[in-house]
Design an enzyme around this catalytic site. Sequence first.
Site, PDB file in Angstrom:
ATOM      1  N   ASP A 228      -2.472  -5.501  14.885  1.00 12.74           N
ATOM      2  CA  ASP A 228      -1.379  -6.107  15.564  1.00 12.74           C
ATOM      3  C   ASP A 228      -0.125  -6.170  14.595  1.00 12.74           C
ATOM      4  O   ASP A 228      -0.283  -6.304  13.558  1.00 12.74           O
ATOM      5  CB  ASP A 228      -1.808  -7.467  16.113  1.00 12.74           C
ATOM      6  CG  ASP A 228      -0.493  -8.021  16.891  1.00 12.74           C
ATOM      7  OD1 ASP A 228      -0.014  -7.469  17.917  1.00 12.74           O
ATOM      8  OD2 ASP A 228      -0.112  -9.132  16.443  1.00 12.74           O
ATOM      9  N   GLU A 299      -0.677  -0.960  15.814  1.00 14.29           N
ATOM     10  CA  GLU A 299       0.443  -1.108  16.544  1.00 14.29           C
ATOM     11  C   GLU A 299       1.904  -1.239  15.779  1.00 14.29           C
ATOM     12  O   GLU A 299       1.841  -2.187  15.039  1.00 14.29           O
ATOM     13  CB  GLU A 299       0.122  -2.437  17.518  1.00 14.29           C
ATOM     14  CG  GLU A 299       1.433  -2.465  18.268  1.00 14.29           C
ATOM     15  CD  GLU A 299       2.047  -4.004  18.532  1.00 14.29           C
ATOM     16  OE1 GLU A 299       2.181  -4.528  19.736  1.00 14.29           O
ATOM     17  OE2 GLU A 299       1.981  -4.939  17.574  1.00 14.29           O
TER      18      GLU A 299
HETATM   19  C1  LIG Z   1       1.463  -5.114  22.389  1.00 17.21           C
HETATM   20  C2  LIG Z   1       1.201  -6.407  21.595  1.00 17.21           C
HETATM   21  O1  LIG Z   1       0.021  -6.453  21.296  1.00 17.21           O
HETATM   22  N1  LIG Z   1       2.120  -7.010  21.074  1.00 17.21           N
HETATM   23  C3  LIG Z   1       1.932  -8.234  20.479  1.00 17.21           C
HETATM   24  C4  LIG Z   1       2.607  -8.027  18.946  1.00 17.21           C
HETATM   25  O2  LIG Z   1       2.409  -9.092  18.209  1.00 17.21           O
HETATM   26  C5  LIG Z   1       2.899 -10.167  18.562  1.00 17.21           C
HETATM   27  C6  LIG Z   1       2.665 -11.228  17.610  1.00 17.21           C
HETATM   28  O3  LIG Z   1       1.455 -11.340  17.275  1.00 17.21           O
HETATM   29  C7  LIG Z   1       2.363 -10.664  19.965  1.00 17.21           C
HETATM   30  O4  LIG Z   1       3.176 -11.801  20.589  1.00 17.21           O
HETATM   31  C8  LIG Z   1       2.569  -9.499  21.141  1.00 17.21           C
HETATM   32  O5  LIG Z   1       1.969  -9.683  22.167  1.00 17.21           O
END
Ligand SMILES: CC(=O)N[C@H]1CO[C@H](CO)[C@@H](O)[C@@H]1O
Length: 577
Positions: A228, A299
């Site tokens: 993440d 991500e």
């Molecule tokens: C798509 C996804 O997983 N987004 C996450 C990215 O990280 C932030 C903080 O951990 C989350 O709030 C999001 O949902």
Amino acid sequence: MISKTVIIVIVFFSTSYSQFCNNLNDNDDLDWWQTAVFYQIYPRSFMDSDGDGIGDLKGITSKLDHLKNLGVSATWLSPIFDSPQVDQGYDIRNYYEIDKDYGTMEDFKSLLEAAKELGIKIILDFVPNHTSDQHDWFLLSANRTKGYEDFYIWRDGKDGDPHSPPNNWLSEFKGSAWKWHEGRQQYYFHDFSEQQPDLNYRNPMVLEEMKKVILFWLDMGVSGFRMDAVPFLVEDATFADAPLARGYTACDIDPICLNRENILKDRDETYSIIYSFRALVDDYAKRNNLADPIVIMTEAYTTPENTVLYYGSSTDLGAHFTFNFNLLTNLPNSNFTVDDIANAINKWQVYLPKGATSNWVLGNHDNHRVASRVGQDNVDGFNMLTALLPGVMVTYNGEEIGMPDGEVTCEQGKDPAAIKNCSTFDQTSRDFERTPFQWDSSKYAGFSTSEPWLPVGSSKNWLNLAAQIDVKSHYSVYKDLITLKKNFKKRSIVDNLSIIKVNEQVLQVVRQRDEADYILLFNIGNSDQTITFYRKALDYEVVVTSITSQRSIGEKIDNLITLKAHESLILRSAELC
Ligand SMILES: CC(=O)N[C@H]1CO[C@H](CO)[C@@H](O)[C@@H]1O
Ligand SMILES: *[C@@H]1O[C@H](CO)[C@@H](O)[C@H](O)[C@H]1NC(C)=O
Ligand SMILES: *[C@@H]1O[C@H](CO)[C@@H](O)[C@H](O)[C@H]1NC(C)=O
Ligand SMILES: CC(=O)N[C@H]1CO[C@H](CO)[C@@H](O)[C@@H]1O
Ligand SMILES: [Ca+2]
Ligand SMILES: [Ca+2]
């Protein structure tokens, strides 16, 4: 006539196909993940087994047959770890425990076992950038327990002033990224909510601890990790103010007005950390003689140039793939054009490193659902697109039945960044795409026996899985696509992609492979379109049709064809091998 915006990559072969066919080796399949369908489950909204209104692990286990029926290869679960749930589990209090909302470690083991029996791999969400402010490490760091002092990013106020943050850095969730801590009498840094303090990756102990977390879950039997928010792993060590982004004269709330590159995100050190995680899982697979590699997917919402750095190089392998969000970010509302789709695909193809496995993401829990973004009638066309394009297909739960966003008011909302300000809730909330999965048309959509944590979308009356099972539906189209995608498991000597704008309303995608040519014809608009399209082979027949189509499977297709409004088709040339 072909307009000048057309982006065409067409290769004409002088060599005959039969020459390639001779080289085909039946055993030469790609690795399982290279052509996989990764199905994202948002556990809180998938299936509630005990009637508390919150989805859970037993619920997921009870619905694994749905994944099996779809034919997906693996599922990645949004965070299921012990968490105060300030950011729906992205604020982890203990990386080694299952959150009680979702069940127990026993429940997780049962899920793994059941999934294994069905041949479905389980991927976990790994959140390395920050922990919860209730994590033991943070509590120990806050009172300067020896060994933990520098686990997080602590700074004095500007010029020693406790009422003035160290610099102008802003949080992704708006406002200063610094929070004063009374106990330690210092500020700590948080990229996301103030309950999500950032770990300090300049401290080698932090990296070691996170590696232990990875090994723990590998020993448990998971098949990989989705990592993440990785662009945020490391910040500038000088803590200088970030310059204003071009066009801004002031900046104190939304981080978009800061130029964050290389200061708050996308720093070189970040990539090395991902490479070290890759080395760790490869080594693990080797030591344990695993038949299949452990997969890492990252991500990163950043520029395409930076995104592809996560793949690494032949000497420093990185993620197996890094999410390609172009189809999400380039088509933000229903006002998209054929050019937008073509550009989104080509932009990615240009940057994708040679030999790297591609991937296509249509949705996730942070973006409006596909049906709401591109229109209900275009859902099949987009699922066809991501299934036909080479590499990995990523599906957010619900997209296989074409679920649109649900309706949520600010008072019902749970997204921490959005409920802070109800006047902008409709624009900023991520709750709409997180409403419960619509299994059937009953009061709570078959998700729960009591009031769910977010309201069930009103579309459940006409759009739900039960209603789509035995009829031509988004679901049946999606299943057909996964069946088709299994053809792409075999290595192909030729694998050429052409993205063609046939006219303002019709997109054509050609994928030429050893065994056959595949063509997608997709009419995104509201009117019928009569077209002639680029074709190399003589005979094409229909293999998948959208629900907006009246054509039958096996139908032969002429050069001149009339596509109904929003009709999409996948055609296949006669067998070449
Ligand atoms: C798509 C996804 O997983 N987004 C996450 C990215 O990280 C932030 C903080 O951990 C989350 O709030 C999001 O949902
Ligand atoms: C520091 O915090 C930890 C965790 O809350 C606690 O166990 C420990 O006793 C505290 N130490 C001191 C000196 O307060
Ligand atoms: C849709 O596109 C047209 C033409 O580019 C533009 O004028 C209009 O404002 C857009 N509408 C939305 C909702 O973005
Ligand atoms: C433009 C393009 O991608 N051409 C490729 C078509 O496929 C052959 C065989 O794999 C490649 O050599 C070409 O580069
Ligand atoms: Ca529950
Ligand atoms: Ca960080």
